[in-house]
Design an enzyme around this catalytic site. Structure first.
Site, PDB file in Angstrom:
ATOM      1  N   MET A   1      18.983  33.047  25.527  1.00 52.74           N
ATOM      2  CA  MET A   1      19.840  31.951  25.050  1.00 52.74           C
ATOM      3  C   MET A   1      20.291  31.042  26.195  1.00 52.74           C
ATOM      4  SD  MET A   1      19.754  32.657  21.909  1.00 52.74           S
ATOM      5  CE  MET A   1      21.040  31.745  21.083  1.00 52.74           C
ATOM      6  N   ARG A   2      19.347  30.659  27.031  1.00 49.76           N
ATOM      7  CA  ARG A   2      19.653  29.716  28.112  1.00 49.76           C
ATOM      8  C   ARG A   2      18.567  28.654  28.160  1.00 49.76           C
ATOM      9  NH1 ARG A   2      24.402  29.600  30.095  1.00 49.76           N
ATOM     10  NH2 ARG A   2      23.668  28.787  32.080  1.00 49.76           N
TER      11      ARG A   2
ATOM     12  N   ASN B   1       8.119  30.715  24.397  1.00 51.94           N
ATOM     13  CA  ASN B   1       9.350  31.062  23.687  1.00 51.94           C
ATOM     14  C   ASN B   1       9.011  31.290  22.215  1.00 51.94           C
ATOM     15  OD1 ASN B   1      12.245  31.225  23.212  1.00 51.94           O
ATOM     16  ND2 ASN B   1      12.128  29.181  22.311  1.00 51.94           N
TER      17      ASN B   1
ATOM     18  N   HIS C   1      10.812  31.011  18.336  1.00 55.10           N
ATOM     19  CA  HIS C   1      11.955  30.391  17.659  1.00 55.10           C
ATOM     20  C   HIS C   1      11.852  30.662  16.154  1.00 55.10           C
ATOM     21  CE1 HIS C   1      15.257  27.616  17.061  1.00 55.10           C
ATOM     22  NE2 HIS C   1      14.588  27.117  16.043  1.00 55.10           N
TER      23      HIS C   1
HETATM   24  C1  GRF Z   1      14.641  35.661  17.481  1.00 51.60           C
HETATM   25  O1  GRF Z   1      14.867  35.245  16.171  1.00 51.60           O
HETATM   26  C2  GRF Z   1      14.012  34.572  18.294  1.00 51.60           C
HETATM   27  O2  GRF Z   1      13.206  33.724  17.543  1.00 51.60           O
HETATM   28  C3  GRF Z   1      15.199  33.800  18.800  1.00 51.60           C
HETATM   29  O3  GRF Z   1      16.156  34.776  19.075  1.00 51.60           O
HETATM   30  C4  GRF Z   1      15.944  35.899  18.228  1.00 51.60           C
HETATM   31  C5  GRF Z   1      15.871  37.111  19.100  1.00 51.60           C
HETATM   32  O4  GRF Z   1      15.828  38.292  18.349  1.00 51.60           O
HETATM   33  N1  GRF Z   1      14.844  32.982  19.932  1.00 51.60           N
HETATM   34  P1  GRF Z   1      15.589  39.686  19.071  1.00 51.60           P
HETATM   35  O5  GRF Z   1      16.627  39.784  20.188  1.00 51.60           O
HETATM   36  O6  GRF Z   1      14.201  39.689  19.603  1.00 51.60           O
HETATM   37  O7  GRF Z   1      15.823  40.712  18.018  1.00 51.60           O
END
Ligand code: GRF
Length: 203
Positions: free
Chosen positions: A91-92, A108, A110
């Site tokens: 989350m950065r 990444n 998403h």
């Molecule tokens: C996932 O939904 C990913 O797409 C998003 O953050 C979430 C991470 O989930 N970027 P996890 O930590 O892998 O369970």
């Protein structure tokens, strides 16, 4: 030689787990060389430790700028021999320094069909908008938020009665499969590092 992955996380790490499991099963010809979290409490670090993978907490609050934080990430990733960088719930927003350190080799995942619903809480955004189909996207990372070239997507239906938890769970299942399949295509050389001369293909 297996592909060396440096995985960046901030939270639960279910995508990391899918990658670790696929490496263990031999369905993904890769090795997680290290897992780095900007949050000390991230359960993803526990998952890494259980898999005997170096698990590093590098809290971003300890750095004066995004650049100095990213320099610490680069040093740790290089020290552990990471070749490709996998953002799995990290989350950065990353800086050009990190992008330049691993050119075209940062991806990444998403939880939406980008370019719809970038940023936080994508499943909640999808429910609020009322779409009937959403999904997940694996993309190359650039300087924006969820904005780099798309590598692969998987559609997921929104069902009557879905709430954020049920929709997120369905998207997560799709993410785990999609992420591993993209990484295997990177491992086998079907997907190459992104560059202007080599635009990514749509899977
Ligand atoms: C996932 O939904 C990913 O797409 C998003 O953050 C979430 C991470 O989930 N970027 P996890 O930590 O892998 O369970």
């Amino acid at each position: 030689m297996p592909l060396e992955l440096g995985v960046l996380v901030s939270g639960n790490g279910s995508n990391l787990q899918a990658i670790l499991d696929a490496c263990m099963r031999g369905t993904l010809d890769a090795r997680v060389s290290c897992v780095i979290s900007n949050r000390t409490q991230a359960f993803a670090l526990e998952r890494a430790s259980r898999a005997h993978v170096p698990a590093l907490a590098i809290p971003h609050q300890g750095f004066e700028s995004r650049e100095t934080f990213d320099r610490a990430l680069i040093a740790a990733l290089r020290q552990h021999g990471a070749e490709w960088i996998v953002m799995a719930g990290f989350m950065r927003v990353i800086t050009p320094e990190l992008l330049r350190a691993f050119p075209g080799r940062i991806i990444n995942i998403h939880p939406s069909l980008l370019p719809a619903f970038p940023g936080v809480a994508a499943p909640r955004q999808a429910l609020a908008y009322g779409v009937k189909v959403t999904g997940c996207t694996v993309h190359f990372v650039d300087e924006g938020v969820d904005s780099g070239p798309i590598i692969a997507q998987r559609a997921v239906p929104v069902l009557d009665g879905d709430d954020e938890a049920s929709l997120s769970a369905r998207i997560h299942e799709a993410e785990h499969e999609l992420f591993v399949s993209v990484l295997q295509e990177i491992a086998t050389g079907k997907i190459l590092p992104a560059s202007p001369a080599n635009p990514p293909r749509l899977a």
